[in-house]
Design an enzyme around this catalytic site. Structure first.
Site, PDB file in Angstrom:
ATOM      1  N   HIS A 128      -2.742  -2.972   1.982  1.00  0.00           N
ATOM      2  CA  HIS A 128      -4.032  -2.501   1.473  1.00  0.00           C
ATOM      3  C   HIS A 128      -3.864  -1.932   0.070  1.00  0.00           C
ATOM      4  O   HIS A 128      -2.741  -1.676  -0.371  1.00  0.00           O
ATOM      5  CB  HIS A 128      -4.655  -1.481   2.437  1.00  0.00           C
ATOM      6  CG  HIS A 128      -3.773  -0.292   2.751  1.00  0.00           C
ATOM      7  ND1 HIS A 128      -2.671  -0.364   3.583  1.00  0.00           N
ATOM      8  CD2 HIS A 128      -3.810   0.985   2.316  1.00  0.00           C
ATOM      9  CE1 HIS A 128      -2.098   0.825   3.666  1.00  0.00           C
ATOM     10  NE2 HIS A 128      -2.765   1.658   2.889  1.00  0.00           N
TER      11      HIS A 128
ATOM     12  N   HIS B 130       0.161  -1.977  -0.904  1.00  0.00           N
ATOM     13  CA  HIS B 130       1.318  -1.432  -0.168  1.00  0.00           C
ATOM     14  C   HIS B 130       1.007  -1.427   1.320  1.00  0.00           C
ATOM     15  O   HIS B 130      -0.134  -1.614   1.733  1.00  0.00           O
ATOM     16  CB  HIS B 130       1.594   0.011  -0.609  1.00  0.00           C
ATOM     17  CG  HIS B 130       0.490   0.972  -0.236  1.00  0.00           C
ATOM     18  ND1 HIS B 130      -0.705   1.049  -0.937  1.00  0.00           N
ATOM     19  CD2 HIS B 130       0.380   1.865   0.779  1.00  0.00           C
ATOM     20  CE1 HIS B 130      -1.489   1.948  -0.378  1.00  0.00           C
ATOM     21  NE2 HIS B 130      -0.868   2.462   0.675  1.00  0.00           N
TER      22      HIS B 130
ATOM     23  N   ASP C  26       1.793   1.294   4.707  1.00  0.00           N
ATOM     24  CA  ASP C  26       2.181   2.683   4.933  1.00  0.00           C
ATOM     25  C   ASP C  26       3.433   2.694   5.827  1.00  0.00           C
ATOM     26  O   ASP C  26       3.481   1.995   6.834  1.00  0.00           O
ATOM     27  CB  ASP C  26       1.043   3.457   5.621  1.00  0.00           C
ATOM     28  CG  ASP C  26      -0.219   3.523   4.743  1.00  0.00           C
ATOM     29  OD1 ASP C  26      -0.098   3.383   3.512  1.00  0.00           O
ATOM     30  OD2 ASP C  26      -1.313   3.703   5.304  1.00  0.00           O
TER      31      ASP C  26
ATOM     32  N   ARG D 106     -14.471   8.362  -5.888  1.00  0.00           N
ATOM     33  CA  ARG D 106     -14.108   8.139  -4.482  1.00  0.00           C
ATOM     34  C   ARG D 106     -13.164   9.261  -4.071  1.00  0.00           C
ATOM     35  O   ARG D 106     -12.250   9.615  -4.832  1.00  0.00           O
ATOM     36  CB  ARG D 106     -13.404   6.792  -4.315  1.00  0.00           C
ATOM     37  CG  ARG D 106     -12.850   6.567  -2.896  1.00  0.00           C
ATOM     38  CD  ARG D 106     -12.214   5.183  -2.769  1.00  0.00           C
ATOM     39  NE  ARG D 106     -11.431   5.039  -1.570  1.00  0.00           N
ATOM     40  CZ  ARG D 106     -11.897   4.588  -0.405  1.00  0.00           C
ATOM     41  NH1 ARG D 106     -13.171   4.250  -0.291  1.00  0.00           N
ATOM     42  NH2 ARG D 106     -11.112   4.478   0.638  1.00  0.00           N
TER      43      ARG D 106
HETATM   44  C1  LIG Z   1       5.922   4.398  -4.534  1.00  0.00           C
HETATM   45  C2  LIG Z   1       5.982   5.172  -3.481  1.00  0.00           C
HETATM   46  C3  LIG Z   1       4.928   6.190  -3.106  1.00  0.00           C
HETATM   47  C4  LIG Z   1       5.180   6.382  -1.638  1.00  0.00           C
HETATM   48  C5  LIG Z   1       6.682   6.408  -1.633  1.00  0.00           C
HETATM   49  C6  LIG Z   1       7.014   5.139  -2.411  1.00  0.00           C
HETATM   50  O1  LIG Z   1       8.322   5.090  -2.961  1.00  0.00           O
HETATM   51  C7  LIG Z   1       6.778   3.942  -1.470  1.00  0.00           C
HETATM   52  C8  LIG Z   1       5.781   4.303  -0.336  1.00  0.00           C
HETATM   53  C9  LIG Z   1       4.613   5.157  -0.850  1.00  0.00           C
HETATM   54  C10 LIG Z   1       3.767   5.741   0.273  1.00  0.00           C
HETATM   55  C11 LIG Z   1       2.549   4.868   0.684  1.00  0.00           C
HETATM   56  C12 LIG Z   1       1.831   5.564   1.844  1.00  0.00           C
HETATM   57  C13 LIG Z   1       1.620   7.052   1.603  1.00  0.00           C
HETATM   58  O2  LIG Z   1       0.577   7.243   0.646  1.00  0.00           O
HETATM   59  C14 LIG Z   1       2.918   7.731   1.080  1.00  0.00           C
HETATM   60  C15 LIG Z   1       2.769   9.247   1.037  1.00  0.00           C
HETATM   61  C16 LIG Z   1       4.083   7.291   1.900  1.00  0.00           C
HETATM   62  O3  LIG Z   1       4.594   7.871   2.823  1.00  0.00           O
HETATM   63  O4  LIG Z   1       4.573   6.102   1.418  1.00  0.00           O
HETATM   64  C17 LIG Z   1       3.307   7.072  -0.244  1.00  0.00           C
HETATM   65  C18 LIG Z   1       4.546   7.610  -0.979  1.00  0.00           C
HETATM   66  C19 LIG Z   1       4.190   8.711  -1.985  1.00  0.00           C
HETATM   67  O5  LIG Z   1       3.131   8.667  -2.623  1.00  0.00           O
HETATM   68  O6  LIG Z   1       5.020   9.607  -2.157  1.00  0.00           O
HETATM   69  O1  LIG Z   2      -7.369   6.388  -0.849  1.00  0.00           O
HETATM   70  C1  LIG Z   2      -7.512   5.491  -0.044  1.00  0.00           C
HETATM   71  O2  LIG Z   2      -8.607   5.095   0.319  1.00  0.00           O
HETATM   72  C2  LIG Z   2      -6.278   4.844   0.571  1.00  0.00           C
HETATM   73  C3  LIG Z   2      -5.010   5.340  -0.076  1.00  0.00           C
HETATM   74  C4  LIG Z   2      -3.776   4.875   0.603  1.00  0.00           C
HETATM   75  O3  LIG Z   2      -3.684   3.754   1.036  1.00  0.00           O
HETATM   76  C5  LIG Z   2      -2.653   5.799   0.734  1.00  0.00           C
HETATM   77  O4  LIG Z   2      -2.768   6.969   0.284  1.00  0.00           O
HETATM   78  O5  LIG Z   2      -1.614   5.393   1.310  1.00  0.00           O
HETATM   79 FE   LIG Z   3      -1.910   3.485   2.226  1.00  0.00          FE
END
Ligand SMILES: C=C1C[C@]23C[C@@]1(O)CC[C@H]2[C@@]12CC[C@H](O)[C@@](C)(C(=O)O1)[C@H]2[C@@H]3C(=O)O
Ligand SMILES: O=C(O)CCC(=O)C(=O)O
Ligand SMILES: [Fe+2]
Length: 333
Positions: A262, A205, A207, A272
């Site tokens: 990543h 994904h 961020d 981890r």
């Molecule tokens: C599958 C998902 C988890 C996420 C929200 C989403 O619909 C798509 C983006 C995901 C992500 C990736 C980065 C961060 O870990 C996170 C908190 C974010 O802002 O976008 C997660 C979301 C989540 O885990 O709620």
């Molecule tokens: O846990 C990690 O090392 C990275 C996780 C990550 O990419 C995320 O939480 O968006």
């Molecule tokens: Fe991430």
């Protein structure tokens, strides 16, 4: 990629496995006190979308205290942890990531850094060991936020923006919609049998926010996708931070920086633990290219949207989707 089918993994048979890739030694390293830091960070963000920050000034004690407290939480009996979940999106989660069916070999705590937005579920995490955990989280977040703002100010300098606070103001704003995540990837010894493969802890994904600041223990797992499409493992370093470009910074730089794809593989023998601060703007903020980064005669590559609109759309997407796609201008727009 194959799906784990060992009996011991039946409960998580949807979680995919992956072969570990080669260790990458090319991640740019930036010393925060280096007079050249601003240009090194800009170069790293242009070439890789990520760099390792050393000599960052955050006391190891602040970091270790949070790591110890997080492990104390993750080592609680499952029913106690479950009281702080499922995430809404904040709170405690296990194996499910987001609301749309993504899974991984992971358990986590997701918090909004703005105390006014903290949900009931997220708050119940603190109720298990209130003062100690709460203060460990708060001390860590305020130190990392300050350092991240310094980095964003160096970036503003390095990009020649009209003011140093053009990017850091989003995080310093009291309505900043930043979040914080503690991830725990338990080891999966059963997988030794699946010769040389690892469970995917957190699928690929980017961020969505402006910038992400990751710190982990010394267990490897983080992988990034290089510009040529190859996946490489980032050697862990418990005393440094890995800082990466989020989708919003990609838009703000009109594509000059690209958010880095990543993912994380769980280790087969060691846990981890990682902690990530996601610096985001206030919900009503427009995510548009900074005017000085759009040269005369050029246009924004993206349609106009607010962080609230982008976040809503992100939460309707799957983890690996290209979330900026619907916000890109097509040739005729
Ligand atoms: C599958 C998902 C988890 C996420 C929200 C989403 O619909 C798509 C983006 C995901 C992500 C990736 C980065 C961060 O870990 C996170 C908190 C974010 O802002 O976008 C997660 C979301 C989540 O885990 O709620
Ligand atoms: O846990 C990690 O090392 C990275 C996780 C990550 O990419 C995320 O939480 O968006
Ligand atoms: Fe991430």
């Amino acid at each position: 990629m194959v799906v784990a089918s060992q009996p011991a993994l039946n409960h998580s048979s949807l979680i995919k496995t992956c072969k570990p890739t080669s260790l990458f030694t090319g991640i740019p390293v930036v010393d925060l006190s280096d007079p050249e830091a601003k240009s090194l960070i800009v170069k790293a963000f242009e070439e890789f979308g990520i760099f390792k920050l050393v000599n960052h000034g955050i006391p190891m004690e602040v970091i270790t205290r949070l790591e110890v407290e997080s492990l104390r939480f993750f080592n609680l009996p499952q029913p106690e942890k479950d009281r702080a979940g499922p995430p809404d999106p904040y709170g405690y989660g296990s194996k499910r990531i987001g609301p749309n069916g993504d899974v991984g070999w992971i358990e986590y705590i997701l918090l909004n850094t703005n105390p006014d937005v903290m949900s009931h579920k997220a708050l119940s995490i603190f109720q298990q060991s209130p003062e100690i955990f709460h203060s460990a989280v708060n001390d860590y977040i305020s130190a990392v936020k300050k350092m991240t703002c310094e980095v964003l100010e160096l970036i503003a300098d390095g990009l020649g923006l009209e003011a140093r606070n053009m990017l850091s103001r989003f995080l310093r704003n009291k309505k900043s919609d930043s979040c914080f995540r503690l991830n725990h990837y338990p080891p999966c010894p059963e997988l030794q049998a699946l010769s040389g493969r690892n469970l995917i802890g957190f699928g690929e994904h980017t961020d969505p926010q402006i910038i992400s600041v990751l710190r982990s223990n010394n267990t490897s797992g983080l992988q990034i996708c290089l510009r040529d499409g190859t996946w490489v493992s980032v050697p862990p370093d418990r005393s440094s931070f890995f800082i990466n470009v989020g989708d919003s910074l990609q838009v703000m730089t009109n594509g000059r920086f690209k958010s880095v794809k990543h993912r994380v593989l769980a280790d087969n023998t060691n846990p981890r633990i990682s902690m990530i601060y996601f610096g985001g703007p206030p919900l009503n903020e427009k995510i548009v290219p900074l005017p000085s980064l759009v040269a005369e005669g050029e246009e924004s590559l993206y349609k106009e949207f607010t962080w609230c609109e982008y976040k809503k759309s992100a939460y309707k997407s799957r983890l690996g989707d290209y979330r900026l796609g619907p916000f890109e201008k097509t040739a005729s727009q």
